[in-house]
Write an enzyme that holds these catalytic residues in place. Structure first.
Site, mmCIF file in Angstrom:
data_model
loop_
_atom_site.group_PDB
_atom_site.id
_atom_site.type_symbol
_atom_site.label_atom_id
_atom_site.label_comp_id
_atom_site.label_asym_id
_atom_site.label_seq_id
_atom_site.Cartn_x
_atom_site.Cartn_y
_atom_site.Cartn_z
ATOM 1 N N CYS A 1 17.863 10.639 -2.925
ATOM 2 C CA CYS A 1 18.438 10.618 -1.567
ATOM 3 C C CYS A 1 19.454 9.479 -1.438
ATOM 4 O O CYS A 1 19.670 8.694 -2.364
ATOM 5 C CB CYS A 1 17.323 10.470 -0.528
ATOM 6 N N THR A 16 -1.063 -3.861 8.029
ATOM 7 C CA THR A 16 -0.860 -2.408 8.039
ATOM 8 C C THR A 16 -2.198 -1.677 8.018
ATOM 9 O O THR A 16 -2.394 -0.670 8.707
ATOM 10 C CB THR A 16 -0.016 -1.995 6.818
ATOM 11 N N CYS A 63 13.361 4.910 0.673
ATOM 12 C CA CYS A 63 13.633 6.336 0.414
ATOM 13 C C CYS A 63 13.344 7.164 1.670
ATOM 14 O O CYS A 63 12.354 6.938 2.365
ATOM 15 C CB CYS A 63 12.739 6.798 -0.736
ATOM 16 N N HIS A 121 -3.121 -1.000 -0.388
ATOM 17 C CA HIS A 121 -1.847 -1.051 -1.117
ATOM 18 C C HIS A 121 -1.617 -2.415 -1.761
ATOM 19 O O HIS A 121 -0.585 -2.640 -2.355
ATOM 20 C CB HIS A 121 -0.684 -0.697 -0.182
ATOM 21 N N GLU A 122 -2.586 -3.344 -1.622
ATOM 22 C CA GLU A 122 -2.418 -4.696 -2.178
ATOM 23 C C GLU A 122 -3.422 -4.867 -3.313
ATOM 24 O O GLU A 122 -4.378 -5.625 -3.194
ATOM 25 C CB GLU A 122 -2.664 -5.741 -1.096
ATOM 26 N N CYS A 168 -4.634 -5.813 4.836
ATOM 27 C CA CYS A 168 -3.341 -6.232 5.373
ATOM 28 C C CYS A 168 -3.212 -5.791 6.823
ATOM 29 O O CYS A 168 -3.987 -4.957 7.306
ATOM 30 C CB CYS A 168 -2.283 -5.594 4.481
ATOM 31 N N HIS A 218 -3.625 -1.533 11.377
ATOM 32 C CA HIS A 218 -3.022 -0.440 12.156
ATOM 33 C C HIS A 218 -3.678 0.894 11.781
ATOM 34 O O HIS A 218 -3.982 1.715 12.646
ATOM 35 C CB HIS A 218 -1.513 -0.372 11.908
ATOM 36 N N CYS A 228 17.892 5.994 -2.017
ATOM 37 C CA CYS A 228 17.624 5.766 -3.439
ATOM 38 C C CYS A 228 18.936 5.523 -4.194
ATOM 39 O O CYS A 228 19.021 4.621 -5.034
ATOM 40 C CB CYS A 228 16.872 6.957 -4.035
ATOM 41 N N CYS A 251 11.987 9.377 -4.069
ATOM 42 C CA CYS A 251 12.499 10.624 -4.664
ATOM 43 C C CYS A 251 13.515 10.361 -5.764
ATOM 44 O O CYS A 251 13.691 11.182 -6.660
ATOM 45 C CB CYS A 251 13.086 11.524 -3.578
#
Ligand SMILES: [Zn+2]
Ligand SMILES: [Zn+2]
Length: 335
Positions: free
Chosen positions: A92, A39, A103, A60-61, A37, A42, A95, A89
């Site tokens: 917070c 990302t 989050c 992450h894919e 991706c 990067h 969330c 979490c």
């Protein structure tokens, strides 16, 4: 098992690692496909070294098959699944507001936490979603970016009859265009890569190539009014500068790309036309569910977006090729 490790800017190595031991709430997956991706590009260039550990596993894919899962989790061996790669979490302000994907302590599997570029991966069963049998492995690996697109289109409130301009026709821009069209919008995509322009045209999408002036195109298309919604998906300074100039009165600008540095943005147009601007990042659970439903219904073509599959050992090369802007859309790592 084999895994790919991030060793610092421009360096991935492939090596052996022990098979992860899942915790009580975790399933163990046999990873099948992982998308590369923007990302990840990067990360490869060292832009996210403050978030990605040296020796870390990105990706992450991911799409995989369950090897073992907690009895109460609803998944069992052989189930085909995708992974919502988020740790939040649960306590917070974000969330509590229902924005757990933003989050304040968010960690992403494949960025801060181990990702899917390894043969086996332990992930919480609560973050799994089932892949319908109708979807082939390559299509399943496109569900994560499709969930980004369903999120972006939902947040921008794209409606039937809207005119939508997408700056950037890579995998995310293409998917935003296809989802927006599915929701009844008229869509055009501005892109410079000739391969991607050709592919977008095979889907029947209107394209705006590098030799066409975007503002003039929009003026002609909308009778001088401006589009209802413009998405900035390039990360490019020229697109960021242009995006507010093409939107109608009370229209919407959605910032999807990662802009690592501040850059010029035409605030006058926001004032003059009372334009709405928002960021759009990641996805909520409902965006994944919509993505899976659209994919299973064949509402969005996913298979043609997969240009190549490479083995884990070629991750470094795959990153270089992607950065060079060659003739491909999505590149998947096949494990
Ligand atoms: Zn991604
Ligand atoms: Zn939180």
């Amino acid at each position: 098992m084999r895994a790919a490790f991030y060793q610092g800017a421009k360096t991935f190595t492939t090596g052996e690692a022990p098979v992860p031991v899942p915790q009580a709430d975790e399933a163990l997956l046999r990873v099948r496909r992982v998308g590369i991706c923007g990302t990840d590009l990067h990360i490869y260039q060292g832009h996210l070294d403050h978030r990605v550990p040296t020796g870390g596993v990105i990706g992450h894919e991911a799409f995989g098959e369950v090897v073992a899962a907690p009895a109460a989790g609803g998944f069992g061996p052989g189930d085909r699944v995708v992974v919502e790669p988020l740790w939040f979490c649960g306590r917070c302000r974000a969330c509590a507001m229902g924005a757990s994907y933003l989050c304040y302590a968010l960690k992403i599997r494949g960025v801060e936490l181990p990702g899917g570029m390894q043969e086996y991966w332990a992930v919480p069963a609560a973050r799994l979603l089932r892949v319908p049998d109708a979807l082939a492995d390559d299509q399943a690996a496109m569900i994560e970016p499709l969930a980004v697109a369903t999120h972006d289109v939902r947040r921008a409130r794209v409606k039937r009859g809207d005119r939508v301009l997408v700056f950037g026709g890579g995998p995310i821009g293409a998917l935003i265009a296809l989802v927006a069209r599915h929701h009844g919008a008229e869509v055009a995509v501005a892109e410079v890569n000739p391969f991607r322009l050709g592919l977008l045209e095979t889907f029947g999408l209107t394209t705006v190539g590098p030799d066409i002036d975007v503002q003039r195109f929009v003026a002609d298309w909308t009778g001088g009014e401006g589009v209802d919604v413009a998405f900035e998906v390039t990360g490019n300074a020229a697109a960021a500068r242009a995006v507010t100039d093409v939107v109608r009165v009370w229209g919407t600008v959605s910032i999807v790309a990662i802009h690592a540095e501040p850059l010029p943005f035409n605030l006058y147009q926001l004032f003059a036309r009372e334009v709405h601007v928002h960021g759009s990042r990641l996805y909520a659970r409902e965006d994944w569910e919509e993505a899976i439903a659209l994919a299973a219904a064949g509402a969005v073509p996913l298979a043609p977006l997969v240009s190549r599959r490479i083995p884990l050992e070629q991750l470094q090369r795959g990153m270089e090729d992607a950065l060079a802007g060659g003739p491909f859309m999505k590149v998947l790592v096949e494990l």
